[in-house]
Design a protein around this motif. Structure first.
Motif, short mmCIF file in Angstrom:
data_model
loop_
_atom_site.label_atom_id
_atom_site.label_comp_id
_atom_site.label_asym_id
_atom_site.label_seq_id
_atom_site.Cartn_x
_atom_site.Cartn_y
_atom_site.Cartn_z
N ALA A 1 0.82 -1.22 0.00
CA ALA A 1 0.00 0.00 0.00
C ALA A 1 0.85 1.26 0.00
O ALA A 1 0.33 2.36 -0.04
CB ALA A 1 -0.91 0.00 1.22
N GLY A 2 2.16 1.10 0.05
CA GLY A 2 3.05 2.25 0.11
C GLY A 2 3.32 2.65 1.55
O GLY A 2 2.86 2.02 2.49
N PRO A 3 4.07 3.73 1.74
CA PRO A 3 4.41 4.18 3.10
C PRO A 3 3.17 4.75 3.79
O PRO A 3 2.21 5.14 3.12
CB PRO A 3 5.46 5.27 2.86
CG PRO A 3 5.21 5.73 1.48
CD PRO A 3 4.65 4.58 0.72
N PRO A 4 3.19 4.78 5.13
CA PRO A 4 2.04 5.35 5.84
C PRO A 4 1.85 6.82 5.45
O PRO A 4 2.70 7.65 5.72
CB PRO A 4 2.41 5.22 7.32
CG PRO A 4 3.57 4.29 7.36
CD PRO A 4 4.21 4.32 6.03
N ILE B 1 11.33 7.42 2.25
CA ILE B 1 11.18 8.67 3.00
C ILE B 1 10.71 9.79 2.08
O ILE B 1 9.91 10.63 2.47
CB ILE B 1 12.48 9.03 3.74
CG1 ILE B 1 12.68 8.09 4.92
CG2 ILE B 1 12.46 10.49 4.22
CD1 ILE B 1 13.93 8.33 5.73
N SER B 2 11.16 9.78 0.84
CA SER B 2 10.77 10.85 -0.10
C SER B 2 9.27 10.84 -0.40
O SER B 2 8.74 11.82 -0.90
CB SER B 2 11.56 10.72 -1.40
OG SER B 2 11.23 9.51 -2.06
N GLN B 3 8.57 9.77 -0.07
CA GLN B 3 7.15 9.65 -0.31
C GLN B 3 6.30 10.06 0.90
O GLN B 3 5.08 10.05 0.82
CB GLN B 3 6.80 8.22 -0.71
CG GLN B 3 7.51 7.75 -1.95
CD GLN B 3 7.30 6.26 -2.17
OE1 GLN B 3 6.24 5.73 -1.91
NE2 GLN B 3 8.33 5.60 -2.65
N LEU B 4 6.93 10.42 1.99
CA LEU B 4 6.21 10.75 3.23
C LEU B 4 5.86 12.24 3.25
O LEU B 4 6.45 13.03 3.97
CB LEU B 4 7.06 10.36 4.44
CG LEU B 4 7.41 8.88 4.55
CD1 LEU B 4 8.35 8.62 5.71
CD2 LEU B 4 6.15 8.02 4.68
N HIS B 5 4.89 12.61 2.47
CA HIS B 5 4.54 14.03 2.28
C HIS B 5 3.89 14.68 3.48
O HIS B 5 3.82 15.90 3.56
CB HIS B 5 3.67 14.18 1.04
CG HIS B 5 4.36 13.72 -0.21
ND1 HIS B 5 5.42 14.41 -0.76
CD2 HIS B 5 4.18 12.63 -0.98
CE1 HIS B 5 5.85 13.77 -1.82
NE2 HIS B 5 5.11 12.68 -2.00
N SER B 6 3.42 13.91 4.46
CA SER B 6 2.81 14.48 5.67
C SER B 6 3.82 14.70 6.79
O SER B 6 3.47 15.26 7.82
CB SER B 6 1.69 13.56 6.18
OG SER B 6 0.66 13.49 5.25
N LEU B 7 5.07 14.26 6.60
CA LEU B 7 6.06 14.38 7.66
C LEU B 7 6.27 15.83 8.07
O LEU B 7 6.53 16.69 7.23
CB LEU B 7 7.41 13.82 7.21
CG LEU B 7 7.69 12.37 7.52
CD1 LEU B 7 9.07 11.98 7.03
CD2 LEU B 7 7.55 12.04 8.97
N ILE C 1 17.13 14.40 -0.38
CA ILE C 1 15.84 13.75 -0.15
C ILE C 1 15.04 14.54 0.87
O ILE C 1 13.86 14.81 0.69
CB ILE C 1 16.02 12.29 0.32
CG1 ILE C 1 16.60 11.44 -0.82
CG2 ILE C 1 14.72 11.70 0.81
CD1 ILE C 1 17.05 10.05 -0.41
N LEU C 2 15.67 14.93 1.96
CA LEU C 2 14.97 15.64 3.03
C LEU C 2 14.52 17.03 2.60
O LEU C 2 13.45 17.50 3.01
CB LEU C 2 15.87 15.75 4.26
CG LEU C 2 16.30 14.44 4.90
CD1 LEU C 2 17.30 14.70 6.02
CD2 LEU C 2 15.11 13.66 5.41
N GLN C 3 15.31 17.72 1.76
CA GLN C 3 14.99 19.08 1.36
C GLN C 3 13.70 19.19 0.55
O GLN C 3 13.10 20.25 0.49
CB GLN C 3 16.15 19.68 0.54
CG GLN C 3 17.37 19.95 1.38
CD GLN C 3 18.46 20.67 0.64
OE1 GLN C 3 18.43 21.89 0.55
NE2 GLN C 3 19.44 19.94 0.11
N ASP C 4 13.28 18.10 -0.05
CA ASP C 4 12.09 18.14 -0.89
C ASP C 4 10.81 17.71 -0.17
O ASP C 4 9.75 17.68 -0.78
CB ASP C 4 12.30 17.27 -2.14
CG ASP C 4 13.25 17.93 -3.12
OD1 ASP C 4 13.21 19.17 -3.25
OD2 ASP C 4 14.04 17.21 -3.75
#
Length: 145
Positions: free
Chosen positions: A27-30, A49-55, A74-77
């Motif tokens: 299902a992908g990352p949470p 981690i790059s897919q965790l847009h709610s972080l 990765i973190l900057q985006d």
């Protein structure tokens, strides 16, 4: 784990590597994950981690990533990152914050970067930053205009 909001992963020892690239779910990352804390040695940041847009908050402690790592990229985006805590995260000499990145970051803590000589913050990077903490680092700050 679709509703997971906080994830804290720690290695059992200082010499143990965290291998997190295999933590992919069909299902992908949470998608509601807001706080991620990783404590332990990493070869690289996991791609998911790059897919965790709610972080909103990330703590990375003891990662000891080398200078060839693209981890900061990765973190900057991450679009909603507000707090970033990096402790013993990086072993390189240069840390670069790119223009128009970390758009919502308000707090940045950098601690125990033993090899760091130079930190470049390009014009327009971290426009919302309110608190910058540097401790236990040998660092020179340069703003690129």
């Amino acid at each position: 784990m679709a509703e997971l909001s906080t994830l804290d992963i720690r290695s059992t020892g200082e010499d143990e590597y965290l291998d997190l690239d295999h933590m992919n779910s069909p299902a992908g990352p949470p998608r509601y994950l807001q706080h991620l804390s990783l404590t332990g040695h990493l070869e690289k940041l996991p791609q998911w981690i790059s897919q965790l847009h709610s972080l909103a908050r990330i703590t990375l402690n003891g990662s000891k990533l080398d200078a060839d790592s693209s981890s900061l990229e990765i973190l900057q985006d991450l679009p909603n990152l507000v707090e970033l805590e990096l402790v013993d995260f990086y072993t390189g000499h240069l840390l670069k914050f790119r223009a128009k990145k970390f758009k919502k970051l308000k707090a940045l803590r950098i601690e125990k970067f033993d090899e760091l000589d130079l930190m470049i913050i390009e014009d327009g990077a971290m426009p919302e930053l309110k608190r910058l903490t540097l401790s236990k680092c040998k660092v020179v700050l340069i703003w690129h205009l």
